[in-house]
Write an enzyme that holds these catalytic residues in place. Structure first.
Site, PDB file in Angstrom:
ATOM      1  N   ARG A   1      -4.018 -10.359   4.476  1.00 20.79           N
ATOM      2  CA  ARG A   1      -3.947 -10.662   2.974  1.00 20.79           C
ATOM      3  C   ARG A   1      -2.551  -9.984   1.934  1.00 20.79           C
ATOM      4  NH1 ARG A   1      -6.343  -6.896  -0.901  1.00 20.79           N
ATOM      5  NH2 ARG A   1      -7.746  -8.127  -2.505  1.00 20.79           N
TER       6      ARG A   1
ATOM      7  N   LYS B   1       0.404  -1.056   0.258  1.00 20.88           N
ATOM      8  CA  LYS B   1       0.065   0.084  -0.042  1.00 20.88           C
ATOM      9  C   LYS B   1       1.190   1.435  -0.474  1.00 20.88           C
ATOM     10  CE  LYS B   1      -3.904  -1.919   0.115  1.00 20.88           C
ATOM     11  NZ  LYS B   1      -4.857  -2.095   0.764  1.00 20.88           N
TER      12      LYS B   1
END
Length: 286
Positions: free
Chosen positions: A265, A231
């Protein structure tokens, strides 16, 4: 026209059913491997759009230790530029792949904000729904989850980031609304997993705050999933492109595990599995 499949298909695909309590009872978090069947995902858009590439990647992640394969056919990238797609287009991308991945025997999660797509995938043997709008985007999603009696990942999201808010208060209020929707639809509470939505509707600092204060979500009494993989907040600390963020991803996920996350995840399954298991082994010797 959205494709439909008889219920007998999902009844036959039981090899990949998800035993959520058993998965959550282990001494290290479960790992959900990311499989993007999209041309525009922020990290690997287009890499697995071909069915043979997608299936090969699913096999690879399973061999590397993935407990769940999370398949998405619409980019929900937490950056500007994601292109919405119709349910028909999602299904077109999923049809050549989903049944083949389900047949590999590992539980499959369908990453979609559309109840029509999620319902189709559950018919074909998907074991869990992953809704990036936390049951608040599609009014039919909560009803679908209740009817199918399957686990659902309820993720926090916002239309845009607002640096002036207390992000943890916003996450808590969002989850309270989602849980009210779930209860009214008849979703079993034990089927709900919460996801703070790292990178979604948040500034980089707010994403890091959500990770640092993750333990506050324990007040809901529900398992938490964290997906910090590659991210943008990582680049705010050390400038890097998505493919260069493995170290930051693992650091974030280890801290998330320490703060109570039960499912991680990740794109980089082998490295994530190794890091989580080594950290758990060391922690057991305290």
């Amino acid at each position: 026209m959205i494709a439909t499949t008889s219920r007998s298909v999902s009844a036959a695909a039981k090899a990949g059913r998800l035993d959520l309590p058993a998965l959550l009872a282990r001494p290290w978090p479960a790992v959900m491997g990311v499989l993007n069947i999209t041309p525009d995902s922020f990290s690997d858009g287009g890499a697995f759009i071909a069915p043979e590439s997608a299936l090969a990647q699913a096999r690879r992640m399973i061999a590397e230790g993935a407990d769940i394969i999370d398949i998405g056919a619409e980019s929900t990238r937490p950056y500007p530029g994601a292109q919405p797609v119709t349910a028909e287009e999602e299904l077109r991308r999923l049809e050549p792949v989903l049944s083949e991945v389900v047949a590999l025997g590992v539980p499959v999660s369908i990453d979609s904000m559309k109840s029509a797509v999620a319902g189709w995938a559950l018919e074909l043997g998907a074991a869990i729904a992953n809704d990036v709008w936390g049951l608040q985007g599609d009014a039919g999603m909560a009803r679908l989850i209740a009817e199918r009696n399957v686990p659902v990942v309820v993720m926090h999201n916002r239309d845009s980031a607002d640096s002036t808010i207390d992000i943890m208060q916003d996450i808590a209020a969002f989850f309270a609304r989602s849980l009210d929707i779930a209860a009214k639809a008849g979703v079993a509470r034990e089927n709900i997993v919460l996801d703070p939505g790292i990178g979604f509707g948040k500034t980089p600092e707010q994403s890091m705050t959500a990770l640092a204060r993750l333990g506050e979500l324990a007040s809901f009494g529900l398992p938490v999933l964290v997906g910090a993989s590659r991210k943008r907040f990582i680049s705010s600390v050390t400038p890097s492109e998505p493919q260069q963020r493995l170290g930051g991803s693992i650091a974030a996920h280890l801290l998330a595990a320490q703060n109570g996350a039960k499912i991680i995840r990740a794109h980089d399954v082998a490295e994530t599995v190794q890091a989580l298991r080594v950290a758990a082994a060391i922690g057991s010797l305290k």
